[in-house]
Design a protein around this motif. Structure first.
Motif, PDB file in Angstrom:
ATOM      1  N   LEU A   1      60.338  -0.197 -33.644  1.00 42.88           N
ATOM      2  CA  LEU A   1      60.598  -1.168 -34.711  1.00 42.88           C
ATOM      3  C   LEU A   1      61.218  -2.451 -34.154  1.00 42.88           C
ATOM      4  O   LEU A   1      61.090  -3.516 -34.755  1.00 42.88           O
ATOM      5  N   LEU A   2      61.887  -2.347 -33.019  1.00 39.76           N
ATOM      6  CA  LEU A   2      62.501  -3.525 -32.412  1.00 39.76           C
ATOM      7  C   LEU A   2      61.462  -4.532 -31.936  1.00 39.76           C
ATOM      8  O   LEU A   2      61.778  -5.714 -31.756  1.00 39.76           O
ATOM      9  N   LYS A   3      60.242  -4.089 -31.747  1.00 42.32           N
ATOM     10  CA  LYS A   3      59.187  -4.975 -31.249  1.00 42.32           C
ATOM     11  C   LYS A   3      58.525  -5.771 -32.369  1.00 42.32           C
ATOM     12  O   LYS A   3      57.743  -6.683 -32.102  1.00 42.32           O
ATOM     13  N   LYS A   4      58.830  -5.427 -33.606  1.00 42.93           N
ATOM     14  CA  LYS A   4      58.227  -6.118 -34.740  1.00 42.93           C
ATOM     15  C   LYS A   4      58.945  -7.434 -35.048  1.00 42.93           C
ATOM     16  O   LYS A   4      60.072  -7.665 -34.610  1.00 42.93           O
ATOM     17  N   THR A   5      58.281  -8.279 -35.828  1.00 38.82           N
ATOM     18  CA  THR A   5      58.975  -9.413 -36.429  1.00 38.82           C
ATOM     19  C   THR A   5      60.028  -8.838 -37.367  1.00 38.82           C
ATOM     20  O   THR A   5      59.771  -7.909 -38.122  1.00 38.82           O
ATOM     21  N   LYS A   6      61.254  -9.400 -37.309  1.00 42.06           N
ATOM     22  CA  LYS A   6      62.354  -8.828 -38.074  1.00 42.06           C
ATOM     23  C   LYS A   6      63.072  -9.911 -38.890  1.00 42.06           C
ATOM     24  O   LYS A   6      63.284 -11.025 -38.402  1.00 42.06           O
ATOM     25  N   ILE A   7      63.438  -9.559 -40.118  1.00 40.04           N
ATOM     26  CA  ILE A   7      64.212 -10.442 -40.982  1.00 40.04           C
ATOM     27  C   ILE A   7      65.496  -9.720 -41.374  1.00 40.04           C
ATOM     28  O   ILE A   7      65.450  -8.574 -41.834  1.00 40.04           O
ATOM     29  N   SER A   8      66.633 -10.370 -41.176  1.00 36.39           N
ATOM     30  CA  SER A   8      67.922  -9.784 -41.545  1.00 36.39           C
ATOM     31  C   SER A   8      68.278 -10.181 -42.969  1.00 36.39           C
ATOM     32  O   SER A   8      68.139 -11.347 -43.346  1.00 36.39           O
TER      33      SER A   8
ATOM     34  N   ASP B   1      54.112  -5.856 -42.658  1.00 34.78           N
ATOM     35  CA  ASP B   1      54.451  -5.413 -41.300  1.00 34.78           C
ATOM     36  C   ASP B   1      55.634  -6.159 -40.695  1.00 34.78           C
ATOM     37  O   ASP B   1      55.714  -6.347 -39.482  1.00 34.78           O
ATOM     38  N   ILE B   2      56.556  -6.601 -41.535  1.00 31.11           N
ATOM     39  CA  ILE B   2      57.784  -7.245 -41.071  1.00 31.11           C
ATOM     40  C   ILE B   2      58.936  -6.287 -41.326  1.00 31.11           C
ATOM     41  O   ILE B   2      59.083  -5.757 -42.429  1.00 31.11           O
ATOM     42  N   CYS B   3      59.735  -6.051 -40.313  1.00 31.19           N
ATOM     43  CA  CYS B   3      60.822  -5.088 -40.396  1.00 31.19           C
ATOM     44  C   CYS B   3      62.069  -5.731 -40.998  1.00 31.19           C
ATOM     45  O   CYS B   3      62.445  -6.851 -40.638  1.00 31.19           O
ATOM     46  N   VAL B   4      62.728  -5.017 -41.898  1.00 35.51           N
ATOM     47  CA  VAL B   4      63.945  -5.500 -42.543  1.00 35.51           C
ATOM     48  C   VAL B   4      65.165  -4.912 -41.844  1.00 35.51           C
ATOM     49  O   VAL B   4      65.254  -3.695 -41.646  1.00 35.51           O
TER      50      VAL B   4
ATOM     51  N   SER C   1      61.426   0.447 -47.474  1.00 40.19           N
ATOM     52  CA  SER C   1      61.151   1.872 -47.238  1.00 40.19           C
ATOM     53  C   SER C   1      61.751   2.253 -45.890  1.00 40.19           C
ATOM     54  O   SER C   1      61.840   1.422 -44.970  1.00 40.19           O
ATOM     55  N   GLU C   2      62.131   3.512 -45.770  1.00 40.12           N
ATOM     56  CA  GLU C   2      62.809   3.957 -44.550  1.00 40.12           C
ATOM     57  C   GLU C   2      61.924   3.884 -43.318  1.00 40.12           C
ATOM     58  O   GLU C   2      62.409   3.962 -42.190  1.00 40.12           O
ATOM     59  N   PHE C   3      60.622   3.699 -43.506  1.00 41.45           N
ATOM     60  CA  PHE C   3      59.693   3.641 -42.382  1.00 41.45           C
ATOM     61  C   PHE C   3      59.678   2.283 -41.680  1.00 41.45           C
ATOM     62  O   PHE C   3      59.161   2.170 -40.576  1.00 41.45           O
ATOM     63  N   ASN C   4      60.206   1.255 -42.319  1.00 36.25           N
ATOM     64  CA  ASN C   4      60.094  -0.085 -41.749  1.00 36.25           C
ATOM     65  C   ASN C   4      61.405  -0.858 -41.891  1.00 36.25           C
ATOM     66  O   ASN C   4      61.415  -2.014 -42.288  1.00 36.25           O
ATOM     67  N   THR C   5      62.493  -0.180 -41.558  1.00 37.10           N
ATOM     68  CA  THR C   5      63.793  -0.842 -41.650  1.00 37.10           C
ATOM     69  C   THR C   5      64.725  -0.368 -40.537  1.00 37.10           C
ATOM     70  O   THR C   5      64.612   0.769 -40.063  1.00 37.10           O
TER      71      THR C   5
ATOM     72  N   PHE D   1      56.248 -15.803 -41.812  1.00 40.02           N
ATOM     73  CA  PHE D   1      56.598 -14.884 -40.729  1.00 40.02           C
ATOM     74  C   PHE D   1      55.564 -13.787 -40.498  1.00 40.02           C
ATOM     75  O   PHE D   1      55.636 -13.086 -39.494  1.00 40.02           O
ATOM     76  N   SER D   2      54.618 -13.644 -41.402  1.00 38.28           N
ATOM     77  CA  SER D   2      53.627 -12.584 -41.275  1.00 38.28           C
ATOM     78  C   SER D   2      52.676 -12.862 -40.117  1.00 38.28           C
ATOM     79  O   SER D   2      52.161 -13.963 -39.966  1.00 38.28           O
ATOM     80  N   LYS D   3      52.437 -11.846 -39.318  1.00 34.98           N
ATOM     81  CA  LYS D   3      51.494 -11.954 -38.201  1.00 34.98           C
ATOM     82  C   LYS D   3      50.172 -11.267 -38.531  1.00 34.98           C
ATOM     83  O   LYS D   3      49.307 -11.118 -37.676  1.00 34.98           O
ATOM     84  N   VAL D   4      50.052 -10.819 -39.765  1.00 30.30           N
ATOM     85  CA  VAL D   4      48.816 -10.170 -40.192  1.00 30.30           C
ATOM     86  C   VAL D   4      47.700 -11.204 -40.214  1.00 30.30           C
ATOM     87  O   VAL D   4      47.815 -12.237 -40.865  1.00 30.30           O
ATOM     88  N   GLN D   5      46.641 -10.947 -39.479  1.00 34.08           N
ATOM     89  CA  GLN D   5      45.536 -11.897 -39.372  1.00 34.08           C
ATOM     90  C   GLN D   5      44.285 -11.331 -40.035  1.00 34.08           C
ATOM     91  O   GLN D   5      44.044 -10.131 -40.050  1.00 34.08           O
TER      92      GLN D   5
END
Length: 259
Positions: free
Chosen positions: A29-36, A62-65, A82-86, A204-208
């Motif tokens: 998850l650390l490799k994803k784009t992240k927003i605090s 696909d941006i991690c919170v 969701s707990e899968f992307n945070t 911030f989305s990298k979805v293409q």
């Protein structure tokens, strides 16, 4: 509990790089784009709803919170993503799920997302460890979103860290007399307002080659005042969490949007 062995570029923005950083969960998850996302422990219904919407749309694109696992805005941000992307950063040892009211949420994040801490197991939260936690939360994100905050609140430390790290700060637009700290940031030009969640996420989305996943489709449908059965049939996986977060309410068998 394990030590993070890889160097994390984002943490170079901190006053001093952590000597130790413990984790439990999925380091990828650390490799994803992240927003605090941070904010009040006792947010208004308005802030609760917008925070849940924002974190939900971020996650679906696909941006991690990243947040701090506390009550209020932190917990809502984690749940929306969701707990899968945070990623939840704790002010204590990873084996202590603090605060206790969020024990189940933090356990779910540990299983499916990522918990981080600069503290050994059995270390209990102290006033200064919250400050350490806040700096790490801010450092991990590409930008900082302050959902709601009052002057002299704990969120002010996160704002100070963001400024020192030259991180962009975003806030929701609040009415006069509410969330005075974020309104002051807007007034002084130190923060930018999020007026449209989809537009913010698109930055911030990298979805293409895909259509940006939006949350407003559901809200727009609820604004038509459908029956509960109609809403449940069309959005079976959304209706319950939306009612829980305050995005919608159900009266006399009909659904109405609260925004």
């Amino acid at each position: 509990m394990s030590l993070v062995q890889d160097h994390i570029f984002e943490l170079e923005a901190m006053k001093s790089y952590p000597k130790k950083l413990f984790y439990s969960g999925k380091l990828e998850l650390l490799k994803k784009t992240k927003i605090s996302i941070v904010g009040s422990r006792k947010p208004s219904q308005y802030s609760r709803s917008l925070t849940h919407q924002l974190s939900s749309v971020l996650s679906k694109n696909d941006i991690c919170v990243v947040s701090g696992g506390a009550m209020g805005i932190d917990a809502i941000a984690h749940k929306g993503a969701s707990e899968f992307n945070t990623i939840s950063v704790l002010p204590c040892g990873l084996n202590i799920k603090y605060p206790a009211i969020n024990k189940n949420l933090l356990s779910d994040i540990e299983k499916n997302g990522l918990l981080l801490s600069q503290f050994e197991d059995d270390f209990r939260a102290t006033p200064w460890s919250f400050v350490v936690r806040n700096e790490l939360v801010v450092a991990l994100g590409d930008v900082l979103v302050v959902a709601e905050a009052e002057l002299n609140s704990g969120s002010m430390r996160s704002i100070e860290f963001a400024m020192k790290m030259d991180k962009e700060i975003y806030v929701f637009a609040h009415r006069v007399g509410e969330s005075n700290a974020t309104n002051e940031l807007l007034k002084s030009g130190k923060a930018r307002a999020i007026y449209d969640i989809d537009e913010f996420v698109a930055k911030f989305s990298k979805v293409q080659n895909k259509t940006l996943v939006k949350v407003n489709d559901f809200i727009d449908f609820c604004k038509t005042n459908p029956t509960y059965d109609e809403a449940l049939k069309k959005y079976p996986n959304k209706i319950f969490e939306a009612e829980l977060s305050g995005e919608i309410s159900i009266e006399n068998g009909r659904v109405q949007a609260n925004l």
